[in-house]
Design a protein around this motif. Structure first.
Motif, PDB file in Angstrom:
ATOM      1  N   TRP A 215      -0.691  -1.232 -10.975  1.00 52.34           N
ATOM      2  CA  TRP A 215      -2.017  -1.406 -10.377  1.00 52.34           C
ATOM      3  C   TRP A 215      -2.410  -2.885 -10.368  1.00 52.34           C
ATOM      4  O   TRP A 215      -2.955  -3.384  -9.369  1.00 52.34           O
TER       5      TRP A 215
ATOM      6  N   PHE B  57       1.932   6.888  -6.747  1.00 47.25           N
ATOM      7  CA  PHE B  57       0.955   7.912  -7.127  1.00 47.25           C
ATOM      8  C   PHE B  57       1.502   9.321  -6.874  1.00 47.25           C
ATOM      9  O   PHE B  57       1.270  10.243  -7.672  1.00 47.25           O
ATOM     10  N   ASP B  58       2.235   9.491  -5.778  1.00 55.83           N
ATOM     11  CA  ASP B  58       2.850  10.798  -5.491  1.00 55.83           C
ATOM     12  C   ASP B  58       3.829  11.173  -6.594  1.00 55.83           C
ATOM     13  O   ASP B  58       3.900  12.338  -7.019  1.00 55.83           O
TER      14      ASP B  58
ATOM     15  N   ASP C 170       0.836  -1.210   0.000  1.00 50.68           N
ATOM     16  CA  ASP C 170       0.000   0.000   0.000  1.00 50.68           C
ATOM     17  C   ASP C 170       0.868   1.257   0.000  1.00 50.68           C
ATOM     18  O   ASP C 170       0.623   2.200  -0.767  1.00 50.68           O
ATOM     19  N   ASN C 171       1.879   1.273   0.859  1.00 53.79           N
ATOM     20  CA  ASN C 171       2.763   2.443   0.934  1.00 53.79           C
ATOM     21  C   ASN C 171       3.512   2.668  -0.376  1.00 53.79           C
ATOM     22  O   ASN C 171       3.690   3.815  -0.821  1.00 53.79           O
TER      23      ASN C 171
ATOM     24  N   HIS D 181      -0.388  -4.737  -7.618  1.00 53.30           N
ATOM     25  CA  HIS D 181      -0.886  -4.424  -6.272  1.00 53.30           C
ATOM     26  C   HIS D 181      -2.224  -5.122  -6.013  1.00 53.30           C
ATOM     27  O   HIS D 181      -2.424  -5.741  -4.956  1.00 53.30           O
TER      28      HIS D 181
ATOM     29  N   TYR E  34       1.095   4.270  -2.840  1.00 56.68           N
ATOM     30  CA  TYR E  34       0.902   5.699  -2.558  1.00 56.68           C
ATOM     31  C   TYR E  34       2.117   6.510  -3.015  1.00 56.68           C
ATOM     32  O   TYR E  34       1.967   7.607  -3.572  1.00 56.68           O
ATOM     33  N   SER E  35       3.309   5.965  -2.811  1.00 60.24           N
ATOM     34  CA  SER E  35       4.523   6.659  -3.251  1.00 60.24           C
ATOM     35  C   SER E  35       4.564   6.768  -4.773  1.00 60.24           C
ATOM     36  O   SER E  35       4.994   7.791  -5.324  1.00 60.24           O
TER      37      SER E  35
END
Length: 242
Positions: free
Chosen positions: A148, A126-127, A119-120, A151, A123-124
């Motif tokens: 995607w 996507f950032d 998950d982390n 994951h 998110y990284s």
């Protein structure tokens, strides 16, 4: 474990550490020989001279190589009197600087940890994408789809407890397990089980190649775990035990 037992365990681990460093020393390298001599001096001091506190013993036992840590405590000691190990460990940032034993996790704990890391990592990712312009994002369309897909597939498999523990251990050993999985996802339409099968083949191949001598830290981990197991007292077996 009582203080005397913990101290005896630490002394045995200091012995094992010195022996492993001696075996790994390149005797054609003068620097290596000097370092071994310095480790030997630290070994003698820690076994025959130093007056331990229970907290110091506990702290040193937490490290994979307590002799290495003790050496740097002596090397970087700025205190005028004695060797206050607990204080020095903080001053030299030992917890971040030296390898420590990680607690043995259950399969569920490993699974939860890997899901959290995936998950982390997502998110990284996507950032990172948010910093790109539209053209740059479209050029990474296939990579985005693969990330995607990796994951989504992995979290579903982990939540259904259908993955082999060795695979979970392998992924936890990666700095960015999601990127590692995505690198093995050449097409976003590829079935996830095929990806995992390829990864497990790689794991087996690496394991078969790991007949080479282990690093000092790997050997110390195995040796110290064995010593710790030997130090555990046997449980009494009374007839009235329930």
């Amino acid at each position: 474990m009582e203080f005397r037992e913990s101290l005896e365990l630490l002394r045995r681990r200091l012995d094992g550490s010195l022996k492993d460093h001696a075996e790994k020393t390149d005797y054609n390298d003068i620097g290596d020989i000097y370092r071994l001599q310095e480790y030997s001096e630290t070994h003698y001091y820690m076994k025959a001279v130093h007056d331990y506190t229970p907290a110091e013993v506990e702290k040193l036992l937490a490290f994979v190589d307590p002799l290495e840590v003790a050496f740097w405590c002596r090397e970087e000691n700025t205190h005028k009197v004695g060797l206050p190990i607990c204080e020095i460990l903080k001053e030299i940032n030992a917890d971040a600087r030296f390898e420590k034993f990680e607690p043995e996790l259950s399969l569920k704990e490993k699974t939860d940890k890997l899901i959290s890391r995936l998950d982390n990592d997502l998110y990284s990712f996507f950032d990172f994408l948010n910093q790109l312009d539209f053209d740059e994002i479209t050029q990474r369309g296939e990579r985005i789809a693969a990330t995607w897909a990796a994951h989504s597939y992995m979290t579903n498999e982990l939540q259904s407890d259908s993955l082999d523990e060795s695979l979970i251990d392998h992924l936890l050993g990666e700095n960015d397990p999601l990127q590692y999985l995505t690198d093995h996802w050449p097409e976003c339409t590829l079935f996830g089980e095929d990806v995992l099968a390829d990864i497990q083949d790689e794991i087996k191949e690496k394991q078969s190649q790991h007949e080479q001598p282990k690093s000092v830290h790997e050997r110390l981990k195995n040796a110290s775990r064995a010593v710790s197991e030997q130090a555990k007292p046997e449980k009494p077996r009374g007839d009235g035990a329930r």
